[in-house]
Design a protein around this motif. Structure first.
Motif, PDB file in Angstrom:
ATOM      1  N   ILE A 131      -7.336  -4.044   0.488  1.00  0.00           N
ATOM      2  CA  ILE A 131      -7.513  -4.127   1.940  1.00  0.00           C
ATOM      3  C   ILE A 131      -6.766  -5.338   2.490  1.00  0.00           C
ATOM      4  O   ILE A 131      -6.164  -5.285   3.560  1.00  0.00           O
ATOM      5  N   SER A 165      -3.211  -4.351   2.901  1.00  0.00           N
ATOM      6  CA  SER A 165      -3.085  -3.442   4.046  1.00  0.00           C
ATOM      7  C   SER A 165      -3.021  -4.238   5.339  1.00  0.00           C
ATOM      8  O   SER A 165      -2.153  -4.031   6.182  1.00  0.00           O
ATOM      9  N   LEU A 166      -3.964  -5.170   5.478  1.00  0.00           N
ATOM     10  CA  LEU A 166      -4.000  -5.938   6.723  1.00  0.00           C
ATOM     11  C   LEU A 166      -2.819  -6.896   6.804  1.00  0.00           C
ATOM     12  O   LEU A 166      -2.262  -7.112   7.881  1.00  0.00           O
ATOM     13  N   PRO A 207       0.833  -1.208   0.000  1.00  0.00           N
ATOM     14  CA  PRO A 207       0.000   0.000   0.000  1.00  0.00           C
ATOM     15  C   PRO A 207       0.863   1.253   0.000  1.00  0.00           C
ATOM     16  O   PRO A 207       1.965   1.238   0.533  1.00  0.00           O
TER      17      PRO A 207
END
Lengths: 218, 541, 319
Positions: free
Chosen positions: A146, A149-150, A132
């Motif tokens: 996402i 990101s996690l 990211p």
């Protein structure tokens, strides 16, 4: 207990009455601390559950971008390091100084291997624009963004815990080499071991949740 | 050896001397004093911001501060009061000082970690203040995404890191208390002989260690969104901004119990001591603390009734919210019953109890309005909510803190303050507080939203009342600081047990010696055994 | 305007009085307990005031029956409040089927309103009285909240999804609209006026407004401008499913899950089309994130709602 001044162990801190109380306090302390760690990672796992439910396909696809062989190797490395850590604690309880140092150093070496492998995994992600930020591949589907990101948040915080763990181990191994720990006083080794096992266990959850999505069967 | 022993037999305040001996101390009592000084400073800073808010709202036009400045002022008021004053207030000062003494220990289980927690607090505070001077932060203390993560161009990242760091000081305090309570109790100090203040601290510590890590990771995610563009709460890449609210309130609702539970513990001690009577329903008061701590973790969704969460989730949160009101009611009735056939002395701690009871009643009961879903739709995000949580956190929390401070001040400092001043201050604060916040219930039901810099003119009357009350409140608080500091210089020496209270802390000198007890105490009596309590060592006025 | 009391908001919707009754009930219960406890505390403090410093209180430890009593009564009262509150909440969250639709878009720091007939307004909302109005709301940037105190209704406006609220105004007049969720610099300036009008006045107002095409017409134009129509064909030969009759129906997805195609599903399918693909179709639709504003989205959805099911039974699409 009634004659504290005559038999006080040199490692017994002033505010404790005896060595058992001191050991029990430090062990319980580490357990309580680990509870807070569980809650800390818990927030991330909560986000994981929510978004995996929202974007099941994107997550399977994103998961396939991860190298499960390297992840699996790291899992093995950590499991073995937990074993050597446990042996180090045992050696401390048996007052075996040489073994203590040997097992502690092995544990640290395995921890370092883990971080090196992790580094190469991260590097590959950078090259594939899966990190990211400004270099993120904009064509990636939303759910996949996402996921990454996690992924970086979870594995990054886990790696930070590994680094802290290595720092603790350095302190322990230096003292072990000086012969500080023995059958009467091994609390620090045991407590450091609890921490190390915890960090391993977090990885054992992270590995299947991040690397192995949708890999069964097909 | 003999030299060292003599140091430990002296008052903790006197030996050893010097600034370094304070900044490097491992003595829980000295750390409590360090915390007391720090939180007083932050209370003053947060209070200054509050004064700016009330000054702005005297007129409806929003003509004193600019909109951006006003938004920063209320944000900083919230951030500082909550994270740097209310959360550490009772646990880190009175709790730190009293908990080991009350259970007959020489110190907390981890004295170095205790000192570390204060340093972490100072570092977190410094980082937050850096954000203040670096342009401030305007997100509200709630840091709601995506405003905080995408829209605001103020120092959100720095402030969030400040809160993240400070969280660990709270975790370490709670962790220390739990281990201490499990492992350091003196012989004979069984769980059901513990003072209720200790039970309340235990419940608070549970909330601290279970809740704080979650808010830590949450604000870290916000900081990461801003710094690294992670986007976990960003709707533009499919993230859910409401998830932030869930994670945030999972901590921040229980955090209210971090502020009120210790105050309830203080009141339990004070009611018994000032009535010189066994507390009514000891085990009910003790277990209601635990019940509040546990049920309190399951109600966070009541902050989200209008946030688009599922209505069935809302139902569950609403019913549990209604249940959490019950243990608070139980406590209130037990305190009242304790006074029945008591021998109530009208000294200043008693005045603070009255103040607490009055304000906490209003604060607790108005929680019912907000727990009832259909009514909350209208009330949420209005001044009704502002009034409600100030009644709980300031009316309950701060009154409890000040009550405790007046009760244990002689023990902590070895000095007595002026009784008359103590009573006048309690009344000033009580009436000033009501004048400030009661009008906000009315203007809230009329629909005035919170965090409004300018407002329609029909709300002005109530805002003027509120600002006038705030002046009284400010005078009351300032007065306390003055006469307490004066007592340190000119106050008469305090006896070991001025109130004739039970409890181990009153069996040792005022101020205590460095190691609290010269010999390990052995406890043989129940808590609050006032039938055999010693007489007060000062007269009743 | 219709407020006669300077300390109470006007009640100008059907639910306002429901909310007020609940308010007065809880107020009554609260006042009773507040007075009860305060009086007891003061009476005890005076009656049992200590005479000599060393006096002690009576040797009372507690009473199980009293504890049960004051656990039970508050519990029962709290449950009554819960049930009553939930009832009012359900009324507030279920708009009547015959509601008139109005679209609202919040952005820093204004409210944009569009009526089904095409009339638009900013920071104003005109509605007829005695007719349920349902607001469908989206946000362009951060979370806002649409709050009309006189109607006792409030709902967050959340970016990335659509939320709804409804009311039936009962008294003609002008009432406040507030943004109730903090949204930045001019949060307190994000206010407006709702004007409730007699039905005939409302019709006259609508006729006088400058309509720029109805929401459905605008949606239809967007549907062709954005080339939606090239894939979503009525004869079921397109690469995407025909959208006629899809609104409100249950759709089976690729992975066998079933979802109800409500406004939020339609919105998600435009902005994030890969996440819930209809069974039998490929995940090939590009996202329209950044290409359509929240207003356009609402218009597209309004248009899709009007589409009729295709004539023959939909044949399974190829590939």
């Amino acid at each position: 207990m009634s004659t504290p001044t005559t038999t006080r162990h040199p490692k017994l801190q002033e505010h404790f009455y005896n060595m058992d109380q001191q050991l029990e306090a430090s062990t319980l302390g580490m357990w309580v601390f680990l509870v807070t760690e569980v809650m800390f990672f818990g927030g991330l796992f909560m986000a994981y559950i929510v978004y995996r439910h929202m974007y099941p396909h994107a997550w399977v696809e994103a998961s396939h971008e991860l190298n499960w062989q390297l992840g699996g190797l790291n899992t093995m490395v950590l499991i073995v390091s937990s074993l050597t850590m446990a042996l180090a604690v045992r050696a401390a309880m048996l007052s075996e100084k040489k073994q203590q140092v040997f097992y502690l150093l092995t544990t640290m070496a395995l921890g370092t291997v883990f971080l090196v492998v992790k580094f190469f995994e991260y590097k590959a992600k950078f090259e594939h624009h899966l990190v990211p930020g400004p270099h993120f591949n904009p064509a990636l589907e939303q759910g996949m963004q996402i996921f990454f990101s996690l992924y970086f948040m979870m594995t990054g915080i886990h790696a930070a815990h590994m680094v802290i763990g290595l720092g603790i181990m350095t302190y322990i191994v230096i003292n072990a080499a000086k012969g500080t720990y023995n059958a009467e006083y091994y609390g620090p080794v045991e407590v450091a071991g609890l921490y190390w096992h915890f960090v391993d266990i977090v990885w054992i959850f992270l590995f299947p949740l991040l690397y192995l999505l949708g890999r069964h069967g097909a | 050896m003999s030299n060292e022993a003599s140091v430990h037999e002296q008052s903790y305040l006197g030996a050893p001397h010097g600034l370094a001996s304070w900044l490097l101390t491992k003595d829980h009592k000295r750390i409590a004093i360090l915390y007391l000084i720090s939180i007083t400073i932050f209370f003053a800073v947060g209070g200054t911001f509050a004064a700016m808010i009330r000054a702005e709202l005297v007129t409806p036009q929003g003509d004193l501060l600019s909109s951006d400045l006003y938004n920063k002022v209320f944000t900083l008021h919230g951030v500082i009061m909550i994270f740097f004053f209310l959360i550490p207030s009772i646990p880190a000062t009175l709790g730190n000082f009293l908990l080991p003494i009350m259970i007959g220990a020489k110190d907390l289980a981890f004295p170095r970690i205790n000192l570390l927690s204060w340093y972490i607090y100072v570092i977190g505070a410094t980082v937050t203040l850096a954000a203040v001077f670096n342009g401030g932060v305007d997100t509200g203390w709630t840091f709601y995404t995506p405003y905080s993560s995408m829209s605001s161009n103020t120092s959100v990242t720095t402030a969030a890191l400040g809160v993240f760091i400070t969280g660990f000081s709270s975790i370490l305090t709670g962790f220390n208390f739990i281990v201490t309570l499990h492992r350091m109790r003196a012989p004979g100090m069984t769980w059901f002989r513990l003072p209720l203040f200790v039970w309340a601290q235990y419940a608070t510590s549970l909330v601290m260690i279970l809740g704080t890590p979650v808010v830590a990771i949450t604000v870290l995610l916000v900081a990461a969104e801003r710094a690294l563009h992670l986007g976990i709460f960003d709707p533009k890449i499919g993230g859910d901004p409401v998830l932030f609210q869930h994670l945030f309130w999972f901590y921040s609702h229980p955090a209210v119990y971090i502020m009120i539970l210790p105050a309830m513990g203080v009141v339990s001690e004070l009611v018994a001591a000032m009535s010189r009577k066994q507390i009514f329903g000891y085990s009910f008061v003790a277990f209601s603390s635990l019940a509040i701590a546990i049920i309190g973790f399951l109600v966070w969704g009541h902050h989200l009734f209008v946030s688009s969460q599922s209505i069935y989730a809302g139902l569950v949160f609403s019913i549990i919210t209604m249940m959490v009101a019950v243990p608070s009611a139980v406590k209130t009735f037990n305190w009242t019953a304790t006074m029945y056939k008591g021998a109530i002395s009208w000294e200043s701690p008693t005045f603070w109890i009255f103040g607490f009871m009055g304000l906490f009643l209003v604060g607790g009961l108005t929680g019912l309005f907000l727990g009832a879903m259909g009514l909350d739709i209208h009330l949420t995000d209005t001044y009704f909510v502002v009034a409600h949580f100030h009644y709980i956190m300031v009316g309950g929390g701060v009154m409890g803190f000040l009550g405790g401070l007046h009760f244990w001040w002689p023990k902590m400092t070895g000095k007595m303050y002026n009784e008359t001043a103590g009573k006048i201050a309690a009344m000033l604060v009580f009436f000033g507080f009501n004048a400030t916040f009661f009008p906000q219930f009315i203007v809230g039901y009329m629909g005035m939203p919170r965090r409004y810099h300018a407002y329609p003119p029909e709300f002005q009357f109530f805002n003027v009342l509120s600002s006038a009350g705030a002046v009284l409140l400010g005078i009351g608080y300032t007065m306390i600081v003055i006469y307490l500091i004066y007592s340190l210089i000119k106050g008469p020496k305090a006896p070991a047990n001025p109130w004739g209270a039970t409890g181990l802390e009153w069996k040792i000198p005022s101020p205590p010696i460095t190691h609290n007890f010269s010999e390990m105490p052995v406890v043989t009596e129940e808590a609050y055994d006032y039938q055999h309590a010693p007489a007060p060592q000062r007269g009743v006025k | 305007m219709s407020s006669t009391l300077p300390f109470f908001p006007p009640s100008a919707s059907t639910v306002a009085s429901d909310v007020d009754y609940l308010y007065f009930f809880i107020l009554g219960v609260s006042a009773f307990f507040a007075v009860l406890v305060s009086v007891l505390v003061l009476v005890f403090a005076i009656k049992y005031r200590r005479n000599k410093p060393e006096d002690i209180g009576a040797d009372i430890h507690g009473s199980l029956s009293l504890e049960l009593l004051w656990t039970g009564i508050p519990f029962i009262l709290a449950m009554v409040m819960f049930v009553w509150g939930a009832q009012v909440f359900f009324t507030l969250s279920k708009p009547p089927a015959d509601s008139m639709d109005v679209f609202v878009v919040g952005k820093q720091w204004m409210w944009k309103v569009q009526h089904p007939e095409g009339v638009r307004e900013i920071n104003e909302l005109h509605v007829p009285i005695n007719r349920p109005v349902r607001l469908t709301m989206g946000s362009e940037d951060v979370i806002h909240d649409f709050f009309i105190p006189a109607f006792r209704v409030k709902m967050d406006v959340v970016p990335g999804k659509l939320t709804t609220m409804w009311f039936t105004a009962t008294k003609a007049g002008e009432y406040h609209i507030f943004c109730a969720e903090y949204c930045g610099t001019k949060h307190s300036g994000m206010i407006g006026t709702v004007t409730a009008m007699e039905p005939q006045d409302y019709e006259a107002w609508l006729a006088g407004g400058r309509a720029t095409g109805s929401a459905v017409q605008n949606g239809e134009r967007l549907f062709s401008d954005l080339s939606c129509v090239t894939c979503h064909k009525a004869d079921s030969t397109g690469r995407g499913p025909w959208l006629g009759g899809v609104f409100g129906s249950t759709v089976t997805l690729n992975d066998g899950r079933k979802v109800v195609a409500d406004e939020n599903y339609l919105r998600e399918s435009i902005m994030n089309p890969q996440s819930k693909v209809v069974q039998g179709f490929q995940p090939i639709m590009p996202t329209f994130q950044g290409m359509v504003s929240e207003e356009n989205l609402l218009q597209l959805i309004a248009y899709v709602k009007t589409l009729k099911p295709a004539e023959p039974a939909p044949a399974p699409a190829k590939k």
